[in-house]
Scaffold this motif. Structure first.
Motif, PDB file in Angstrom:
ATOM      1  N   TYR A 107      38.350  68.876  22.750  1.00  0.00           N
ATOM      2  CA  TYR A 107      38.157  69.945  23.726  1.00  0.00           C
ATOM      3  C   TYR A 107      38.655  71.247  23.122  1.00  0.00           C
ATOM      4  CZ  TYR A 107      38.141  65.842  26.816  1.00  0.00           C
ATOM      5  OH  TYR A 107      37.891  64.624  27.393  1.00  0.00           O
ATOM      6  N   ASN A 108      37.970  72.339  23.434  1.00  0.00           N
ATOM      7  CA  ASN A 108      38.444  73.666  23.046  1.00  0.00           C
ATOM      8  C   ASN A 108      39.346  74.205  24.151  1.00  0.00           C
ATOM      9  OD1 ASN A 108      37.046  74.123  20.501  1.00  0.00           O
ATOM     10  ND2 ASN A 108      35.163  74.125  21.714  1.00  0.00           N
ATOM     11  N   ARG A 109      40.503  74.689  23.765  1.00  0.00           N
ATOM     12  CA  ARG A 109      41.474  75.202  24.729  1.00  0.00           C
ATOM     13  C   ARG A 109      42.019  76.544  24.247  1.00  0.00           C
ATOM     14  NH1 ARG A 109      39.430  72.000  27.551  1.00  0.00           N
ATOM     15  NH2 ARG A 109      40.371  70.198  28.619  1.00  0.00           N
ATOM     16  N   THR A 111      45.804  79.013  24.664  1.00  0.00           N
ATOM     17  CA  THR A 111      47.129  79.181  25.261  1.00  0.00           C
ATOM     18  C   THR A 111      47.051  80.270  26.316  1.00  0.00           C
ATOM     19  OG1 THR A 111      47.782  80.806  23.589  1.00  0.00           O
ATOM     20  CG2 THR A 111      48.258  78.500  23.123  1.00  0.00           C
ATOM     21  N   GLN A 120      43.271  80.411  20.537  1.00  0.00           N
ATOM     22  CA  GLN A 120      42.360  79.283  20.655  1.00  0.00           C
ATOM     23  C   GLN A 120      42.903  78.091  19.859  1.00  0.00           C
ATOM     24  OE1 GLN A 120      39.452  79.528  22.537  1.00  0.00           O
ATOM     25  NE2 GLN A 120      40.233  81.552  23.084  1.00  0.00           N
ATOM     26  N   ARG A 122      42.188  73.430  19.375  1.00  0.00           N
ATOM     27  CA  ARG A 122      41.451  72.225  19.750  1.00  0.00           C
ATOM     28  C   ARG A 122      42.431  71.109  20.074  1.00  0.00           C
ATOM     29  NH1 ARG A 122      39.156  74.418  15.331  1.00  0.00           N
ATOM     30  NH2 ARG A 122      40.440  73.092  13.987  1.00  0.00           N
ATOM     31  N   ARG A 128      44.591  64.200  24.491  1.00  0.00           N
ATOM     32  CA  ARG A 128      44.619  64.720  25.862  1.00  0.00           C
ATOM     33  C   ARG A 128      44.976  63.616  26.853  1.00  0.00           C
ATOM     34  NH1 ARG A 128      39.415  66.262  29.567  1.00  0.00           N
ATOM     35  NH2 ARG A 128      40.565  66.576  31.485  1.00  0.00           N
ATOM     36  N   SER A 157      46.848  76.875  34.266  1.00  0.00           N
ATOM     37  CA  SER A 157      47.388  76.004  33.219  1.00  0.00           C
ATOM     38  C   SER A 157      47.480  74.552  33.685  1.00  0.00           C
ATOM     39  CB  SER A 157      48.772  76.479  32.758  1.00  0.00           C
ATOM     40  OG  SER A 157      49.736  76.298  33.765  1.00  0.00           O
ATOM     41  N   ASN A 262      50.847  71.939  25.537  1.00  0.00           N
ATOM     42  CA  ASN A 262      49.763  71.129  24.987  1.00  0.00           C
ATOM     43  C   ASN A 262      49.416  71.490  23.556  1.00  0.00           C
ATOM     44  OD1 ASN A 262      48.637  68.908  26.286  1.00  0.00           O
ATOM     45  ND2 ASN A 262      47.689  70.184  27.857  1.00  0.00           N
ATOM     46  N   ASP A 263      49.544  72.770  23.180  1.00  0.00           N
ATOM     47  CA  ASP A 263      49.140  73.150  21.835  1.00  0.00           C
ATOM     48  C   ASP A 263      49.992  72.455  20.779  1.00  0.00           C
ATOM     49  OD1 ASP A 263      50.865  74.803  23.252  1.00  0.00           O
ATOM     50  OD2 ASP A 263      50.592  76.533  21.961  1.00  0.00           O
TER      51      ASP A 263
END
Length: 454
Positions: A107-109, A111, A120, A122, A128, A157, A262-263
């Motif tokens: 998935y592309n996410r 912050t 940006q 992934r 996940r 978020s 998450n990053d």
């Protein structure tokens, strides 16, 4: 049992490894730290080997340092590598793409950008769902079981305010939760939120610390009662002691804090002993390092993250921008993990005195409210709903109070005098508003530091 089964099914449809991973994680919490660390380092070696073979940035980094994958085998070996920053990732974006990225599910996410501009990144599909399993185990420290009714009060978020209404409804039914937005917390919305709590009767409430605190104060001031949940889980923002106390009193339950992002994949959760946050080991490695980038055995330092399963974009010694305290004690609950103490906050939550001294915003909070409580006008504290400190110049602070009425001049003079006695050279301006603006993600920013060298 039906709710638990539906909850598990919803996750299994996304990733068939979810429930087996969750059950293993629940068993893991009672393992001694030495065993957890061995498992962690085994995964680290896989991640390092993969990064060297498939990710151009890391291959070049290792070659420039004269290192091979076999040189990084333990958590301690990570000190051989430099700290990774958001600026480095942005500058070398293409080099962070694994050679086999096209064959991966990810998935592309982005912050949230609370420390600057968004970045940006992934996240692999497996990583996940692993993060979800770890999240539910962490809630389990406070009594949560899969499928329990939950109300969430937060912003983007946590996935609130995003997606279609149909998608949101399906998500709520499958996971037995209700999502309430922290973007809109006016009188009408608060009454609706109280109605939801009274009709849905959640076993747990989760959300941004400031949003739950704001809602708790509103309930208290308006003398509106809601069913007491078994616990409240706060996240995404610093939980100050006064917030914990108010939330616990109003909802008549324990409050459990957690930390994570998450990053980088790191996370830590508080148990019922409230002796610190248990640091997870299965998804990532969390380091707390000093100014030279060397890990501390205990004490305060910068928090670094090394993801162990995000092969779509490995983060190795990634700077989170957070300052935290590693404890040298072990929790009496019996869990073997290390403990994270106070997460002081992000570097951008520090103010800078005219002399160049860094002061965390919490120090200003304590100074202002403790002096008011101990002075001749303690009732003033109850009139302040929220406040925010903005620093645009080294010698000037702008303090914004959200109040129903402007505070008297003698109170403002008292606050300014207290600050100037403690921190020489700061001039203070005051501003009064009905409500503090939220970020685009729905978060409340206690400190906004715009001084260039912060």
């Amino acid at each position: 049992m039906f709710r638990k089964g539906l909850f598990i099914l919803a996750h299994q449809c996304g990733d068939t490894s979810f429930y087996p991973a969750y059950k293993k994680l629940v068993r893991n919490q009672w393992k001694p730290y030495a065993e957890l660390k061995r498992d962690q380092e085994k995964q680290l070696r896989h991640l390092i080997e993969f990064s060297y073979e498939n990710v151009p940035y890391y291959r070049n980094l290792f070659k420039n340092l004269g290192l091979l994958p076999g040189d990084i085998r333990t958590v301690e070996d990570l000190e051989k590598l430099p700290i990774l920053t958001k600026d480095i990732i942005k500058e070398h974006w293409e080099e962070f793409k694994p050679a086999n990225l096209s064959s991966m599910k990810y998935y592309n996410r982005a912050t949230g950008g609370s420390t600057g501009t968004p970045m940006q990144y992934r996240i692999s599909k497996h990583d996940r769902f692993l993060s979800g399993a770890i999240l539910y185990r962490g809630w389990g420290y406070g009594g949560f079981e899969l499928g329990d009714r939950m109300v969430m009060l937060a912003g983007s978020s946590l996935g609130i305010g995003t997606g279609s209404s149909l998608t949101t409804k399906i998500h709520e039914i499958a996971r037995n939760l209700r999502k309430l937005s922290s973007f809109d917390m006016g009188e009408r919305e608060m009454r609706e939120y109280a109605r939801v709590l009274n009709s849905f009767r959640p076993r747990f409430i989760r959300g941004y610390a400031s949003s739950i605190y704001f809602f708790a104060r509103w309930l208290e001031e308006n003398q509106i009662s809601v069913p007491s949940p078994e616990g409240v889980f706060t996240t995404a923002e610093k939980l100050f002691p006064h917030m914990r106390e108010t939330i616990g009193d109003v909802f008549d339950c324990d409050v459990y804090d957690n930390y994570g992002l998450n990053d980088g994949g790191i996370s830590a959760y508080e148990c019922s002993e409230h002796a610190g946050l248990h640091i997870d080991t299965e998804r990532s490695i969390m380091e707390v390092v000093d100014g030279d980038g060397l890990a501390v055995d205990s004490g305060e330092g910068q928090i670094l993250a090394t993801s162990l399963h995000n092969y779509a974009m490995p983060f190795i010694r990634y700077s989170t921008g957070d300052i935290g305290t590693l404890l040298d004690s072990q929790c009496v609950c019996g869990r073997g993990s290390l403990l994270l103490g106070d997460v002081v906050g992000r570097e951008k939550e520090f103010l800078i005195t005219p002399q160049g001294q860094y002061v965390h915003g919490a120090a200003l909070f304590n100074l202002i409210f403790h002096t008011l409580e101990n002075a001749d006008f303690p009732d003033i504290v109850n009139r302040i709903k929220e406040f925010q400190i903005i620093q645009k110049e080294a010698d000037k602070l702008n303090i914004i109070f959200a109040c129903d009425e402007i505070l008297p001049d003698n109170v403002l003079d008292f606050i300014q005098s207290a600050i100037q006695k403690r921190f020489v050279g700061w001039h203070v301006d005051f501003q009064f508003v009905d409500a503090i603006d939220r970020t685009r993600g729905g978060k409340y920013k206690f400190i906004i530091n715009e001084v260039s060298h912060a």
